[in-house]
Design a protein around this motif. Structure first.
Motif, PDB file in Angstrom:
ATOM      1  N   GLU A  63       7.566 -21.758 -29.821  1.00  0.00           N
ATOM      2  CA  GLU A  63       8.356 -20.539 -29.940  1.00  0.00           C
ATOM      3  C   GLU A  63       8.332 -19.942 -31.337  1.00  0.00           C
ATOM      4  O   GLU A  63       9.369 -19.625 -31.915  1.00  0.00           O
ATOM      5  CB  GLU A  63       9.809 -20.799 -29.501  1.00  0.00           C
ATOM      6  CG  GLU A  63      10.522 -19.526 -29.097  1.00  0.00           C
ATOM      7  CD  GLU A  63      11.714 -19.800 -28.182  1.00  0.00           C
ATOM      8  OE1 GLU A  63      12.262 -20.902 -28.240  1.00  0.00           O
ATOM      9  OE2 GLU A  63      12.059 -18.907 -27.407  1.00  0.00           O
ATOM     10  N   LYS A  81      20.672 -18.210 -30.778  1.00  0.00           N
ATOM     11  CA  LYS A  81      19.657 -18.990 -31.498  1.00  0.00           C
ATOM     12  C   LYS A  81      18.537 -18.111 -32.047  1.00  0.00           C
ATOM     13  O   LYS A  81      17.916 -18.431 -33.042  1.00  0.00           O
ATOM     14  CB  LYS A  81      19.002 -20.005 -30.546  1.00  0.00           C
ATOM     15  CG  LYS A  81      19.639 -21.354 -30.544  1.00  0.00           C
ATOM     16  CD  LYS A  81      18.668 -22.472 -30.227  1.00  0.00           C
ATOM     17  CE  LYS A  81      17.893 -22.307 -28.940  1.00  0.00           C
ATOM     18  NZ  LYS A  81      18.709 -22.239 -27.744  1.00  0.00           N
ATOM     19  N   LYS A  82      18.221 -17.032 -31.318  1.00  0.00           N
ATOM     20  CA  LYS A  82      17.096 -16.186 -31.741  1.00  0.00           C
ATOM     21  C   LYS A  82      17.463 -15.282 -32.910  1.00  0.00           C
ATOM     22  O   LYS A  82      16.594 -14.649 -33.496  1.00  0.00           O
ATOM     23  CB  LYS A  82      16.596 -15.323 -30.580  1.00  0.00           C
ATOM     24  CG  LYS A  82      15.616 -16.045 -29.680  1.00  0.00           C
ATOM     25  CD  LYS A  82      16.332 -16.629 -28.480  1.00  0.00           C
ATOM     26  CE  LYS A  82      15.517 -17.702 -27.811  1.00  0.00           C
ATOM     27  NZ  LYS A  82      16.345 -18.426 -26.836  1.00  0.00           N
ATOM     28  N   ALA A  83      18.778 -15.153 -33.185  1.00  0.00           N
ATOM     29  CA  ALA A  83      19.180 -14.338 -34.322  1.00  0.00           C
ATOM     30  C   ALA A  83      18.704 -15.014 -35.604  1.00  0.00           C
ATOM     31  O   ALA A  83      18.617 -16.228 -35.683  1.00  0.00           O
ATOM     32  CB  ALA A  83      20.695 -14.175 -34.337  1.00  0.00           C
ATOM     33  N   GLU A  84      18.374 -14.215 -36.596  1.00  0.00           N
ATOM     34  CA  GLU A  84      17.983 -14.770 -37.891  1.00  0.00           C
ATOM     35  C   GLU A  84      18.821 -14.106 -38.957  1.00  0.00           C
ATOM     36  O   GLU A  84      18.805 -12.887 -39.087  1.00  0.00           O
ATOM     37  CB  GLU A  84      16.496 -14.511 -38.165  1.00  0.00           C
ATOM     38  CG  GLU A  84      15.628 -15.652 -37.673  1.00  0.00           C
ATOM     39  CD  GLU A  84      14.151 -15.359 -37.867  1.00  0.00           C
ATOM     40  OE1 GLU A  84      13.795 -14.636 -38.792  1.00  0.00           O
ATOM     41  OE2 GLU A  84      13.370 -15.879 -37.056  1.00  0.00           O
ATOM     42  N   ALA A  85      19.538 -14.930 -39.706  1.00  0.00           N
ATOM     43  CA  ALA A  85      20.428 -14.409 -40.743  1.00  0.00           C
ATOM     44  C   ALA A  85      21.359 -13.349 -40.162  1.00  0.00           C
ATOM     45  O   ALA A  85      21.614 -12.322 -40.775  1.00  0.00           O
ATOM     46  CB  ALA A  85      19.616 -13.859 -41.914  1.00  0.00           C
ATOM     47  N   HIS A 102      25.369 -14.751 -32.806  1.00  0.00           N
ATOM     48  CA  HIS A 102      25.351 -16.217 -32.855  1.00  0.00           C
ATOM     49  C   HIS A 102      24.240 -16.811 -32.004  1.00  0.00           C
ATOM     50  O   HIS A 102      24.103 -18.015 -31.904  1.00  0.00           O
ATOM     51  CB  HIS A 102      26.706 -16.783 -32.410  1.00  0.00           C
ATOM     52  CG  HIS A 102      27.682 -16.851 -33.531  1.00  0.00           C
ATOM     53  ND1 HIS A 102      28.451 -15.779 -33.912  1.00  0.00           N
ATOM     54  CD2 HIS A 102      27.980 -17.855 -34.402  1.00  0.00           C
ATOM     55  CE1 HIS A 102      29.204 -16.125 -34.946  1.00  0.00           C
ATOM     56  NE2 HIS A 102      28.934 -17.368 -35.258  1.00  0.00           N
TER      57      HIS A 102
END
Lengths: 369, 369
Positions: free
Chosen positions: A241, A331-335, A329
């Motif tokens: 992924e 998992k795929k979110a970044e910062a 919140h």
């Protein structure tokens, strides 16, 4: 079910390659399991709903190649996808003096598969694993990808591993006992493969949606096979992924917010994804990637599959704000930046961010007040 | 400590290759961490003993390349190497909205490294991981091998993962605050590399044991470097512990029985391994593989390292029976058959079974009544 011939979908992942068997009568047939490695024991992991119906025939088939066959029954439901339940598997493995070669077999839906797979990944740092998904959703989703894990109070699937099975067995017979609601939920993930990869398949689903809902074995087998093939093609290019694989999460960012916001288990995962796809399509339209006719076409098929297309209100005061908070919140979110899977007219999916105001607008349009 | 120049040991594992930095003043030096991947946040995992001494300088060094640096302090001790403590790391990661690129840094001994590494392996199915072992044992043992995990009430390290760090930093300075008992425990694992792989190194240890006990920086750096090199050579040939790698468990089968039988934490791991090596050497002698002079030579060095060489009595009525029972539950056992690591005169180690009567005899000879 009418017996159909078995179809094999090869999953090419180098030394972790394996085969998906799709057909009828597979669980009760010892020859299904003839190419698995030798071991002194097998641990079948199932739940209190599935085990009473299918465990006996599986244990009988497995007891031909294997001397000792154990069964552990987990409580049923997404709310039990946690450490306490996972530990029941470890307790059973250690209580029966299982070793590093013990084969772990998951018999059940996605929750059982995720937990049995994670237990297999972690027990003595990894033992062999076979997956027998018994729901339509898990047959088209968990069969490919090697994702295993459990939920954390602060998020779904936050703790887990990538762990490939040695074999996957999709026995269409198990779908005969499935509640209609779960057939619909499974169809959501099947429909997903259209807009992100193959509009011919989407057209096939539109033509065959009634046969699928009526559990026609041939139609189901084809839909499962094609879904697995598409997913395998994507995962084969991106096992861990890193990028491309994320397109498989079309509808999942909004969907996860629905699941988390309603409390895990209130909406089935497939139901949330079905509704989430309409929202993601609406966002794609707002971004100028697809016309509104395609949003309508997708919505129509999702309705025909027996699924909801209006999102639930998660917060009476600031519903869109609550969705955004939950999606940040993910998992795929970044910062803290939400990355949406969007689609275009040529069934190409991509990852994109969007202005909060636009996302709020989509949520307002798609949620029932 | 006297400053020494930094030595780099490369660990060759294909795309999972990494480097071990061995030297003084490394933790406080931002350049130690200059080649790590970018991330918006770092989570340093330490314990309540190590963090007060070394966390501040590490956090300062890490705050140069990284915008946000968090610290989670675990309770200290093997008895806390369980799911509850592991979950403190997940709580911290999720509580600080960490993401898939967040770097997890272990600062502490083997327990901290095993738990932080397992948390990194499982959090969102894997985030980048750096290991800063602060005990002699963890510098020579956990630096190479990628073993992570937690204990289960029914067995040590029963739940875990193979997960390679991006970098390991062995800062000799951290050994200055170590209790003498832990220096001795670390020497047990260093001594181990002699009989299983390199008798020249064994002779070097015999000559330098006093300098090592007095924490001479150069002697320690060489011992750590050579231990890591030997372990890397073995692990490079067998990353997943299929066969050869098992020789690294010389002394560990008896040692694990001592640890489990006494209750985890009563004997330090290295102490149990030191005593277990004497028992394994005695067994090798009984099997006709080495002469008794070598058993004496090994016993003498272990005594000089400040370690116990007489096994504890685990059961007043049937001590040997209790050892056997515990060893049959060891991870390396297969179908209840205990596989011992034995050695011969040419520092070749191998796996072998032994008759119960012979094992009982060895235990009786080696345990203090």
């Amino acid at each position: 079910m009418t017996a159909i011939s078995t179809h094999i979908v090869p999953i090419e992942l180098g030394e972790r390659s394996y085969k998906i068997h799709i057909g009828t009568g597979l669980i009760a047939d010892a020859s299904t399991f003839q190419n698995l490695p030798k071991a002194s024991s097998v641990m079948v992991v199932s739940n209190t709903t599935v085990a009473p119906v299918y465990a006996r025939q599986l244990l009988t088939a497995l007891s031909q190649p294997y001397a000792t066959v154990h069964l552990v029954e987990l409580p049923d439901g997404e709310q039990h996808k946690n450490w306490e339940t996972l530990n029941l598997i470890f307790d059973a493995l250690l209580g029966h003096a299982c070793d590093r070669k013990t084969l772990v077999v998951a018999l059940g839906g996605g929750v059982v598969g995720d937990m049995a797979g994670f237990a297999a990944a972690c027990f003595m740092r990894g033992v062999p694993f076979v997956q027998i998904p018994t729901t339509l959703l898990s047959q088209v989703d968990s069969s490919v990808g090697g994702k295993t894990g459990i939920n954390h109070p602060m998020g779904k699937n936050m703790v887990g591993a990538f762990y490939q099975p040695l074999q996957v067995v999709c026995d269409i017979d198990t779908l005969s006992s499935l509640p209609q609601r779960e057939i619909s939920a499974g169809l959501a993930e099947i429909i997903k493969y259209g807009p992100i990869a193959d509009m011919e398949f989407f057209t096939w689903i539109e033509r065959n949606i009634d046969a699928l809902l009526q559990r026609d074995a041939s139609a189901l087998a084809y839909a499962i096979r094609r879904s697995c093939e598409i997913k395998a093609h994507v995962v084969g290019q991106d096992e861990r992924e890193g990028g491309l694989r994320a397109i498989l999460n079309f509808g999942h960012t909004f969907g996860h917010a629905i699941e988390a916001g309603m409390g895990y288990g209130a909406w089935l995962h497939g139901e949330a994804v079905g509704c989430g796809m309409v929202m993601a399509a609406q966002l794609s339209h707002q971004l100028g990637l697809i016309d509104s006719a395609f949003v309508d076409r997708l919505r129509t098929l999702i309705v025909r599959a027996g699924l909801k297309v209006a999102g639930p209100v998660l917060d009476a005061k600031d519903n869109a704000g609550r969705y955004l908070e939950l999606m940040r919140h993910d998992k795929k979110a970044e910062a803290g930046e939400i990355r949406f899977v969007v689609i275009n007219e040529s069934s190409q999916a991509s990852m994109q961010t969007a202005p909060d105001a636009m996302v709020r607008n989509v949520i307002d349009m798609c949620c029932t007040p």
